[in-house]
Design a protein around this motif. Structure first.
Motif, PDB file in Angstrom:
ATOM      1  N   LEU A 219      25.949 -10.606  74.763  1.00 46.42           N
ATOM      2  CA  LEU A 219      24.577 -11.237  74.454  1.00 46.42           C
ATOM      3  C   LEU A 219      23.280 -10.624  75.020  1.00 46.42           C
ATOM      4  N   VAL A 220      23.547  -9.916  76.127  1.00 44.16           N
ATOM      5  CA  VAL A 220      22.448  -9.455  76.839  1.00 44.16           C
ATOM      6  C   VAL A 220      21.759  -7.996  76.065  1.00 44.16           C
ATOM      7  N   THR A 221      22.856  -7.421  75.153  1.00 42.34           N
ATOM      8  CA  THR A 221      22.654  -6.124  74.554  1.00 42.34           C
ATOM      9  C   THR A 221      21.651  -6.326  73.607  1.00 42.34           C
ATOM     10  N   PRO A 222      21.014  -5.434  73.089  1.00 41.35           N
ATOM     11  CA  PRO A 222      20.251  -5.835  72.063  1.00 41.35           C
ATOM     12  C   PRO A 222      20.705  -5.937  70.489  1.00 41.35           C
ATOM     13  N   THR A 223      21.838  -5.991  70.479  1.00 42.57           N
ATOM     14  CA  THR A 223      22.700  -6.171  69.171  1.00 42.57           C
ATOM     15  C   THR A 223      22.325  -7.860  68.549  1.00 42.57           C
ATOM     16  N   PRO A 224      22.093  -7.989  67.600  1.00 45.63           N
ATOM     17  CA  PRO A 224      21.552  -9.145  67.048  1.00 45.63           C
ATOM     18  C   PRO A 224      22.920 -10.119  67.016  1.00 45.63           C
ATOM     19  N   ARG A 225      22.651 -11.480  67.234  1.00 41.22           N
ATOM     20  CA  ARG A 225      23.901 -12.347  67.072  1.00 41.22           C
ATOM     21  C   ARG A 225      24.530 -12.347  65.754  1.00 41.22           C
ATOM     22  N   SER A 226      23.697 -12.338  64.713  1.00 41.78           N
ATOM     23  CA  SER A 226      24.397 -12.062  63.410  1.00 41.78           C
ATOM     24  C   SER A 226      25.079 -10.917  63.294  1.00 41.78           C
ATOM     25  N   ALA A 227      24.889  -9.814  64.021  1.00 44.72           N
ATOM     26  CA  ALA A 227      25.654  -8.672  63.877  1.00 44.72           C
ATOM     27  C   ALA A 227      27.080  -8.858  64.566  1.00 44.72           C
ATOM     28  N   LEU A 228      27.068  -9.561  65.661  1.00 42.90           N
ATOM     29  CA  LEU A 228      28.224  -9.792  66.497  1.00 42.90           C
ATOM     30  C   LEU A 228      28.995 -10.931  65.664  1.00 42.90           C
ATOM     31  N   ILE A 229      28.527 -11.645  65.061  1.00 41.74           N
ATOM     32  CA  ILE A 229      29.203 -12.706  64.251  1.00 41.74           C
ATOM     33  C   ILE A 229      29.997 -11.920  63.009  1.00 41.74           C
ATOM     34  N   THR A 230      29.256 -11.189  62.489  1.00 41.84           N
ATOM     35  CA  THR A 230      29.343 -10.521  61.206  1.00 41.84           C
ATOM     36  C   THR A 230      30.801  -9.312  61.551  1.00 41.84           C
ATOM     37  N   GLY A 231      30.618  -8.694  62.575  1.00 43.89           N
ATOM     38  CA  GLY A 231      31.388  -7.761  63.017  1.00 43.89           C
ATOM     39  C   GLY A 231      32.889  -8.434  63.274  1.00 43.89           C
ATOM     40  N   LYS A 232      32.722  -9.669  63.995  1.00 40.32           N
ATOM     41  CA  LYS A 232      34.043 -10.611  64.156  1.00 40.32           C
ATOM     42  C   LYS A 232      34.598 -10.965  62.912  1.00 40.32           C
TER      43      LYS A 232
ATOM     44  N   LEU B 148      26.525 -18.025  54.560  1.00 42.06           N
ATOM     45  CA  LEU B 148      26.246 -19.387  55.156  1.00 42.06           C
ATOM     46  C   LEU B 148      27.342 -19.403  56.659  1.00 42.06           C
ATOM     47  N   GLY B 149      28.623 -19.157  56.506  1.00 44.76           N
ATOM     48  CA  GLY B 149      29.306 -19.195  57.726  1.00 44.76           C
ATOM     49  C   GLY B 149      28.719 -18.165  58.911  1.00 44.76           C
ATOM     50  N   VAL B 150      28.165 -16.958  58.544  1.00 39.13           N
ATOM     51  CA  VAL B 150      27.791 -16.207  59.645  1.00 39.13           C
ATOM     52  C   VAL B 150      26.438 -16.957  60.115  1.00 39.13           C
ATOM     53  N   ALA B 151      25.577 -17.383  59.170  1.00 34.36           N
ATOM     54  CA  ALA B 151      24.265 -18.002  59.660  1.00 34.36           C
ATOM     55  C   ALA B 151      24.679 -19.127  60.579  1.00 34.36           C
ATOM     56  N   ALA B 152      25.672 -20.073  60.431  1.00 34.59           N
ATOM     57  CA  ALA B 152      25.952 -21.144  61.273  1.00 34.59           C
ATOM     58  C   ALA B 152      26.613 -20.835  62.564  1.00 34.59           C
ATOM     59  N   ALA B 153      27.620 -19.901  62.437  1.00 34.41           N
ATOM     60  CA  ALA B 153      28.322 -19.281  63.791  1.00 34.41           C
ATOM     61  C   ALA B 153      27.323 -18.658  64.758  1.00 34.41           C
ATOM     62  N   SER B 154      26.132 -17.797  63.971  1.00 34.54           N
ATOM     63  CA  SER B 154      25.169 -17.263  65.005  1.00 34.54           C
ATOM     64  C   SER B 154      24.124 -18.316  65.417  1.00 34.54           C
ATOM     65  N   ALA B 155      23.804 -19.174  64.810  1.00 35.73           N
ATOM     66  CA  ALA B 155      23.026 -20.176  65.530  1.00 35.73           C
ATOM     67  C   ALA B 155      23.833 -20.924  66.663  1.00 35.73           C
ATOM     68  N   LEU B 156      25.005 -20.952  66.633  1.00 37.84           N
ATOM     69  CA  LEU B 156      25.748 -22.057  67.737  1.00 37.84           C
ATOM     70  C   LEU B 156      26.302 -21.021  68.809  1.00 37.84           C
ATOM     71  N   LEU B 157      26.244 -19.421  68.539  1.00 33.98           N
ATOM     72  CA  LEU B 157      26.786 -18.623  69.426  1.00 33.98           C
ATOM     73  C   LEU B 157      26.149 -18.571  70.895  1.00 33.98           C
ATOM     74  N   GLY B 158      24.754 -19.094  70.785  1.00 33.50           N
ATOM     75  CA  GLY B 158      24.156 -19.021  72.260  1.00 33.50           C
ATOM     76  C   GLY B 158      24.576 -20.493  72.980  1.00 33.50           C
ATOM     77  N   ARG B 159      24.761 -21.467  72.242  1.00 34.98           N
ATOM     78  CA  ARG B 159      25.356 -22.798  72.965  1.00 34.98           C
ATOM     79  C   ARG B 159      26.870 -22.372  73.612  1.00 34.98           C
ATOM     80  N   LEU B 160      27.523 -21.614  72.813  1.00 32.49           N
ATOM     81  CA  LEU B 160      28.881 -21.373  73.452  1.00 32.49           C
ATOM     82  C   LEU B 160      28.947 -20.543  74.607  1.00 32.49           C
ATOM     83  N   ALA B 161      27.832 -19.690  74.655  1.00 38.46           N
ATOM     84  CA  ALA B 161      27.768 -18.824  75.978  1.00 38.46           C
ATOM     85  C   ALA B 161      27.238 -19.490  77.142  1.00 38.46           C
ATOM     86  N   ARG B 162      26.671 -20.669  77.047  1.00 42.73           N
ATOM     87  CA  ARG B 162      26.016 -21.579  77.884  1.00 42.73           C
ATOM     88  C   ARG B 162      27.185 -21.740  79.397  1.00 42.73           C
TER      89      ARG B 162
END
Length: 284
Positions: free
Chosen positions: A125-138, A270-284
């Motif tokens: 998450l500290v890399t410049p990679t967008p969160r949506s890119a991480l979710i889409t890749g997974k 829609l799944g990528v958008a929802a998971a990307s929005a919650l990714l930061g909460r998961l990393a706290r």
């Protein structure tokens, strides 16, 4: 005499440019350029896992084989379910392909929770990679694993005499359908992971929703034999559209390929958008 000062000026400019690169942080690449690279990298990682350890592939092939061998052949003989004139085992095979792919993807959120516990997610998450890119890749990495599983099920079904098509374009469509469906269910799993934040809770939720999703679809029986309320649930269940597309592509039965692909693609987005929005909460 004039060439020497020019060469000196060029060398000075090169040194100044090198010093500037050391002092100035390089600008991150745009998201549209990061996304393909991330997807390809994560898919390569999944391929490496399958190449080094095929145990998961073998064990996950047992359940669909049992569904086809026992459930499929039994109901083919008793003819209790209307299938439009095709053997029940043929009717069942696309549903088992979708089921096995969903079962792989729906627990994909466990991996992202493990990455959080191991500290990997925070580093990503500290890399410049967008969160949506991480979710889409997974998500598409999960789709790749599901494609391998789908190919195994297709081979088993063919060995049991299921009349599947071998048209290359239709098989390519099957791969696309499986990837889109798996992408949605893996994003659903990662979205739930972002809500429950625990592997144990995610396991409970995963087990609680997989069988209802399966039985509230057209994987085992036509929608027409369902009660009215279950038909309504089936219409909003992405698994029903995945199974409908797989039947049309593999068996040539009447289907709605255009709407099926549109629903699966929209659900994946829609799944990528929802998971990307919650990714930061998961990393706290």
């Amino acid at each position: 005499m004039s060439e020497a000062p020019a060469a000196q000026r060029t060398a000075s400019a090169d040194r100044a440019g090198s010093i500037d690169l050391l002092l100035r942080q390089p600008e991150p690449r745009a998201g549209w350029r990061v996304l393909p690279a991330r997807v390809i990298a994560l898919c390569a990682v999944e391929l490496q896992k399958l190449r080094h350890d095929r145990t998961e592939l073998y064990t996950r092939a047992v359940q669909p084989a049992l569904w086809l061998l026992i459930f499929g052949q039994t109901f083919t003989h008793i003819r209790a379910i209307p299938t439009g004139g095709i053997p029940y085992i043929d009717y069942l095979a696309p549903g088992i392909i979708a089921q096995s792919a969903m079962f792989i993807a729906i627990f994909y959120g466990i991996q992202i929770i493990w990455e959080r516990d191991a500290g990997v997610l925070n580093k990503l998450l500290v890399t410049p990679t967008p969160r949506s890119a991480l979710i889409t890749g997974k998500a598409f990495a999960a789709g790749l694993k599901s494609v391998v599983q789908a190919l195994v099920v297709i081979v088993i079904a063919a060995a049991l005499g299921v009349a599947l098509t071998w048209n290359p374009l239709r098989l390519l469509g099957v791969l696309v359908v499986v990837i889109l469906g798996s992408a949605f269910f893996s994003c659903l799993s990662m979205t739930i992971a972002g809500i429950v934040l625990s592997r144990d809770r995610l396991m409970g939720f995963g087990q609680a929703i997989t069988m209802p999703l399966f039985f509230a679809s057209n994987a085992l029986y036509p929608v027409s034999v369902m009660p009215g309320w279950l038909q309504a649930v089936s219409k909003v269940n992405p698994l029903s559209y995945e199974v409908d597309a797989l039947r049309g592509l593999l068996l040539g039965t009447p289907s709605h390929l255009g709407p099926d692909f549109a629903v699966l693609a929209g659900a994946a987005v829609l799944g990528v958008a929802a998971a990307s929005a919650l990714l930061g909460r998961l990393a706290r």
